[in-house]
Write a protein that holds these residues in place. Sequence first.
Motif, mmCIF file in Angstrom:
data_model
loop_
_atom_site.group_PDB
_atom_site.id
_atom_site.type_symbol
_atom_site.label_atom_id
_atom_site.label_comp_id
_atom_site.label_asym_id
_atom_site.label_seq_id
_atom_site.Cartn_x
_atom_site.Cartn_y
_atom_site.Cartn_z
ATOM 1 N N CYS A 223 -5.422 -4.284 -8.046
ATOM 2 C CA CYS A 223 -4.741 -3.074 -7.565
ATOM 3 C C CYS A 223 -5.747 -1.930 -7.523
ATOM 4 O O CYS A 223 -6.852 -2.053 -8.047
ATOM 5 C CB CYS A 223 -3.571 -2.709 -8.481
ATOM 6 S SG CYS A 223 -4.031 -2.179 -10.130
ATOM 7 N N ARG A 224 -5.365 -0.849 -6.857
ATOM 8 C CA ARG A 224 -6.168 0.384 -6.937
ATOM 9 C C ARG A 224 -5.370 1.413 -7.721
ATOM 10 O O ARG A 224 -4.182 1.645 -7.436
ATOM 11 C CB ARG A 224 -6.491 0.933 -5.543
ATOM 12 C CG ARG A 224 -7.507 0.127 -4.802
ATOM 13 C CD ARG A 224 -8.102 0.851 -3.590
ATOM 14 N NE ARG A 224 -9.188 0.069 -3.031
ATOM 15 C CZ ARG A 224 -9.022 -0.896 -2.108
ATOM 16 N NH1 ARG A 224 -7.821 -1.148 -1.622
ATOM 17 N NH2 ARG A 224 -10.055 -1.585 -1.672
ATOM 18 N N ASP B 236 -2.551 0.852 -4.207
ATOM 19 C CA ASP B 236 -2.162 -0.413 -3.564
ATOM 20 C C ASP B 236 -2.297 -1.540 -4.581
ATOM 21 O O ASP B 236 -2.905 -1.355 -5.644
ATOM 22 C CB ASP B 236 -2.978 -0.691 -2.282
ATOM 23 C CG ASP B 236 -4.479 -0.625 -2.501
ATOM 24 O OD1 ASP B 236 -4.923 -0.984 -3.604
ATOM 25 O OD2 ASP B 236 -5.207 -0.218 -1.589
ATOM 26 N N ARG C 62 0.849 -1.206 0.000
ATOM 27 C CA ARG C 62 0.000 0.000 0.000
ATOM 28 C C ARG C 62 0.880 1.250 0.000
ATOM 29 O O ARG C 62 1.768 1.363 0.850
ATOM 30 C CB ARG C 62 -0.887 0.042 1.243
ATOM 31 C CG ARG C 62 -1.776 -1.175 1.400
ATOM 32 C CD ARG C 62 -2.571 -1.088 2.682
ATOM 33 N NE ARG C 62 -3.310 -2.314 2.949
ATOM 34 C CZ ARG C 62 -4.526 -2.588 2.483
ATOM 35 N NH1 ARG C 62 -5.151 -1.713 1.730
ATOM 36 N NH2 ARG C 62 -5.126 -3.722 2.783
ATOM 37 N N HIS D 197 -9.382 -1.654 2.973
ATOM 38 C CA HIS D 197 -9.398 -2.206 4.330
ATOM 39 C C HIS D 197 -8.427 -1.503 5.268
ATOM 40 O O HIS D 197 -8.643 -1.500 6.478
ATOM 41 C CB HIS D 197 -9.103 -3.712 4.288
ATOM 42 C CG HIS D 197 -10.275 -4.515 3.824
ATOM 43 N ND1 HIS D 197 -10.339 -5.086 2.578
ATOM 44 C CD2 HIS D 197 -11.452 -4.788 4.429
ATOM 45 C CE1 HIS D 197 -11.508 -5.706 2.442
ATOM 46 N NE2 HIS D 197 -12.198 -5.530 3.546
HETATM 47 P P1 TMP Z 1 -7.900 -4.262 0.533
HETATM 48 O O1 TMP Z 1 -7.849 -2.806 0.836
HETATM 49 O O2 TMP Z 1 -9.285 -4.764 0.220
HETATM 50 O O3 TMP Z 1 -7.222 -5.084 1.597
HETATM 51 O O4 TMP Z 1 -7.089 -4.511 -0.816
HETATM 52 C C1 TMP Z 1 -5.751 -4.085 -0.974
HETATM 53 C C2 TMP Z 1 -5.302 -4.382 -2.398
HETATM 54 O O5 TMP Z 1 -5.169 -5.770 -2.612
HETATM 55 C C3 TMP Z 1 -6.267 -3.889 -3.466
HETATM 56 O O6 TMP Z 1 -5.486 -3.361 -4.521
HETATM 57 C C4 TMP Z 1 -7.017 -5.106 -3.923
HETATM 58 C C5 TMP Z 1 -6.022 -6.208 -3.674
HETATM 59 N N1 TMP Z 1 -6.659 -7.450 -3.228
HETATM 60 C C6 TMP Z 1 -6.759 -8.531 -4.114
HETATM 61 O O7 TMP Z 1 -6.322 -8.454 -5.253
HETATM 62 N N2 TMP Z 1 -7.336 -9.673 -3.664
HETATM 63 C C7 TMP Z 1 -7.841 -9.815 -2.409
HETATM 64 O O8 TMP Z 1 -8.362 -10.898 -2.051
HETATM 65 C C8 TMP Z 1 -7.728 -8.678 -1.513
HETATM 66 C C9 TMP Z 1 -8.283 -8.751 -0.099
HETATM 67 C C10 TMP Z 1 -7.139 -7.540 -1.970
#
Ligand code: TMP
Length: 239
Positions: A197-198, A173, A92, A98
């Motif tokens: 990703c974001r 992230d 991140r 989350h």
């Molecule tokens: P989160 O904020 O939901 O924990 O996600 C953080 C990053 O990880 C976001 O870019 C999405 C990615 N992610 C996945 O690709 N697969 C998953 O199962 C999770 C929980 C997050």
Amino acid sequence: MGKLLYSGKAKQMWSTDDPEQLRVVYLDQATMLNGKRKDHFAGKGAAANDISTLVFEYLIQQGIPTHFIKHLSEKEELVKKCDMIRLEFVTRNIVAGHFASRFGLKEGTPLAQPVEETFYKSDELDDPFANESDAIAIGACTADEYQKCWALARQCNVLLTKLFAKAGMKLVDFKLEFGKLSDGSLVLADEFSPDNCRLWDLDTNAHLDKDVFRKNLADITTTYDEVYQRLQKVVTEED
Ligand code: TMP
Ligand code: ADP
């Protein structure tokens, strides 16, 4: 044609004539809440495949070892078969998702240094958080593998933050997965697309990733196509 070995939330893995290679098919679907909600989106698989191909080719060019062999067709790619490490490596750079809810922080707050979180990949357990000693204790990886995966993830963060910035996007992230080839070497595997990703627009902070589906903000295929167009422009200019 091969045999269907695994059908996941975003992709299918098929065997090929070569036991060391897999054919990946990107599906026209998006899921959330670990598959509890699932919707169909025409063109989404091709867009995710295009973006992942471009990112993996870029990372390979920059010296990152990966499973990627080649783009086969709109929705298909060929990869080296891995013994996957059952961990998700989440990095991140900016507070979101989350991390924002867990610590009560405002989305968009920059982080002084990247946050590194590891999760055990298990739909049944909802991908629980696992620190280094957890990961080793449950047999997901060795200490050496854990360190090597994070070293590669850090390199990817530096390279991809720059690449996305050139394409007018903040890499907020992202999640990576790693696997081992038959000779035991570690490689970056799975995919890199806005599913994992974001990405926020550099100027407006508009969401350019799966959050458009999670939050019902825009059409997911159109959004992914836009990300691909932006990245393609950057890599074409660099050639
Ligand atoms: P989160 O904020 O939901 O924990 O996600 C953080 C990053 O990880 C976001 O870019 C999405 C990615 N992610 C996945 O690709 N697969 C998953 O199962 C999770 C929980 C997050
Ligand atoms: P999920 O399993 O989370 O539903 P996907 O739909 O993306 O996710 O399915 C792809 C699956 O293939 C993932 O479980 C991923 O760990 C696995 N995988 C990715 N790359 C490889 C590879 N090179 N070799 C073997 N398995 C892989």
